[in-house]
Write a protein that holds these residues in place. Structure first.
Motif, PDB file in Angstrom:
ATOM      1  N   GLY A 241       1.074  -1.162  -0.470  1.00 35.37           N
ATOM      2  CA  GLY A 241      -0.024   0.108  -0.153  1.00 35.37           C
ATOM      3  C   GLY A 241       0.545   1.287   0.285  1.00 35.37           C
ATOM      4  O   GLY A 241       2.375   1.009  -0.360  1.00 35.37           O
ATOM      5  N   ILE A 242       0.068   2.791   0.792  1.00 35.84           N
ATOM      6  CA  ILE A 242       1.198   3.443   0.737  1.00 35.84           C
ATOM      7  C   ILE A 242       2.096   3.493   2.031  1.00 35.84           C
ATOM      8  O   ILE A 242       1.052   3.503   3.110  1.00 35.84           O
ATOM      9  N   SER A 291      -3.879   1.645   3.109  1.00 34.47           N
ATOM     10  CA  SER A 291      -4.435   1.163   1.803  1.00 34.47           C
ATOM     11  C   SER A 291      -4.569   2.365   0.944  1.00 34.47           C
ATOM     12  O   SER A 291      -4.997   3.310   1.120  1.00 34.47           O
ATOM     13  N   ARG A 292      -4.236   2.053  -0.250  1.00 32.07           N
ATOM     14  CA  ARG A 292      -4.537   3.046  -1.533  1.00 32.07           C
ATOM     15  C   ARG A 292      -5.656   3.937  -1.898  1.00 32.07           C
ATOM     16  O   ARG A 292      -5.561   5.271  -1.878  1.00 32.07           O
TER      17      ARG A 292
END
Lengths: 364, 364
Positions: A241-242, A291-292
């Motif tokens: 993810g980020i 999460s993106r």
């Protein structure tokens, strides 16, 4: 400005322009049997100029020191365009104030480094490499403290927690123990049989702290895989993810407490914080993963970072062990250092760059 | 202000007030199996505060670094009475400018150090000790260069020239070789058999450079005598007359040239200049000796010092490796550093002590 100007084996120095990539420098001096220690995980991409600006660390700093420890000479251009030549090839020199040390780590806010003379070492023997797996983060933290207290000086002493192990192993298929809560990567580059003795002492400290098992790299290639696994930790977490890597540091005896604080902050905010880092230095990289498509990411990121910084400061630690204050951590400089200390830093900034034209807005 | 405030074996630190004597600190931490490396020859008399003020060196700095390398935290009182707490027990910390490094070595001209947290190491094994005797100063200088180039990292690498050998031997009756032009004292504190291997490599380098013979200390007591002989060099020379110790440093490869320059200056001015020092760091203590009733001593002293400083600067060296600028060397700070660099130092002095009340007139 990417050139090597001189390699001087007789004085164990290299003189470079700041644009050269750390790995290029390492490779060039290795041809002379020499070794430039500082090795940020990004060493294949980062420049020596950046390393000097942030006083960068890396994996082998636990034994060989950080970038500032490797600097013998600098050319610096100040805000008014004056060219300063500082130091040179003298190992010891107490003529005047430590300007060179001041410019290193100032992130370009006091002057622009245009040339550097760096200390080299003879290339050490190939490393012996060990992994130790632990049933709890606490046990791994205790093993690090025990190694410090026993005075072991391994060339590498790195930590990865369960989530980091999983992310690296999913990507690189190294066959790591996914059941373990943490691993330590310990390496020795002592000459001859001393390396074996050092790893045996490290192994004993790990077992006494509760390691479930330890293993040695069978050969140089396997050691390289394991080391590379650690170096790829952040990129492995980016696949989830980020990923936002932090850089807190604490006195080495406080590592177990910092690891517990990270777990508590993760649970409280519902943000996964896989953690890895330079355990032997007390410098940890808790990495926030969002999460993106999480619309609350930015807001929770700020809250979690705030909690991490305050936890580190509360343990007598630092908000940044090797990455720098920059913009993101600037509000916390005063929280950590206190207003009196930051006021002195600002007086120095004003004395050297009265118009504030050098990397404006950063650091102080 | 002579107290030890804390010994922290878990973090390998000691926190002290500045009045404590270096040797007292060493002894106190030794009881915990720990080691404080910086060891000026005057370690039985000099205070840690003085060591911090001058960024003092010593015999084992060639391996373990100088005082600045040992500082993790400071309390400093500035000119306006503000108390600054800098650093602490973090091994790595890049939050803000390197104020701590700046205060160390500033000879009290930027602030008054009132407390220090210092790095310790586990006590190393007892040293193996070797002496190598050389038929010429040049050969001894070449041996030092060869050891540097071969990457040897001995715990001690000290030089004494013929006149110093004679003065020490006359006083202490150590049975040194009076025919030799120079000796090197080389020690290893590596663990186990690695120490033997290191001294063998050093011995090979000495023989290749032309050493007439080498010998090992038979036991710890003999090693102690030899080491003490080196430590007493200055006091031995004081028995010959008015002895004025200098403190030049050069890049290690230039040691033979500096030794030749010292001989030439001695001959030109008719002033004996016995020389000893930390050869492994390129830091030499040429010591001017005048008879007590020489009416021209002061005048010739100034001329000889001028020549020594300019010779060191001409070789890319420094007028002071570990003693400091103070008053005596102040006129040469600008000769060595250049006016632009000294101007920046003065801006920092003005920013931190605008009224010039801290150790007035010294350094810049």
């Amino acid at each position: 400005m990417r050139r090597i100007l001189e390699i001087d084996p007789a004085n164990l120095t290299v003189t470079v322009q700041p644009g050269i990539i750390n790995a290029e420098l390492k490779a060039a001096v290795a041809e002379h049997g020499l070794f430039y220690p500082p090795d940020p995980a990004s060493y294949e991409q980062c420049s020596i100029g950046g390393n000097l600006g942030t006083n960068a660390g890396g994996l082998c700093c636990v034994k060989y020191g950080v970038t500032r420890d490797a600097v013998l000479g600098l050319e610096v251009v100040t805000a008014d365009g004056t060219v300063l030549r500082l130091g040179g090839k003298n190992v010891k020199d107490v003529a005047g104030y430590a300007l060179m040390q001041l410019f290193v780590g100032s992130q370009g806010t006091l002057g622009i480094i245009t040339e550097a003379t760096l200390r080299l070492r003879p290339a050490p023997p190939p490393k012996l490499t060990m992994l130790a797996f632990f049933p709890s983060l606490d046990a791994a933290g205790e093993a690090v403290s025990a190694m410090t207290a026993r005075g072991l000086g391994p060339a590498t002493l790195e930590l990865m927690d369960r989530a980091t192990i999983a992310a690296v192993d999913d990507w690189q298929q190294l066959g790591l123990d996914r059941e373990a809560a943490a691993l330590l990567l310990v390496e020795s580059d002592l000459p001859g049989v001393a390396a074996e003795a050092e790893l045996e002492a490290a192994e004993a400290a790990c077992r006494a702290a509760g390691a479930s098992f330890t293993l040695r790299a069978a050969d140089a290639q396997e050691a390289d895989w394991l080391r590379q696994g650690r170096r790829l930790a952040y990129r492995a977490l980016e696949r989830l993810g980020i990923a936002h890597m932090e850089d807190v540091g604490v006195p080495r005896s406080r590592i177990p407490e910092m690891l517990r604080a990270i777990e508590a902050i993760s649970a409280r905010h519902g943000v996964p914080i896989p953690t890895f880092g330079h355990a032997g230095d007390g410098n940890l990289h808790p990495t926030l993963v969002f999460s993106r498509d999480d619309p609350t990411a930015a807001e929770r990121d700020a809250l979690v970072r705030d909690a991490l910084y305050r936890a580190a400061i509360g343990l007598g630690g630092t908000v940044t062990g090797e990455h720098g204050i920059g913009l993101a951590r600037k509000p916390y400089l005063e929280v950590q250092r206190g207003p009196e200390v930051v006021a002195v830093m600002r007086r120095i900034k004003a004395a050297l760059d009265p118009a504030g034209i050098l990397n404006p807005g950063k650091m102080v």
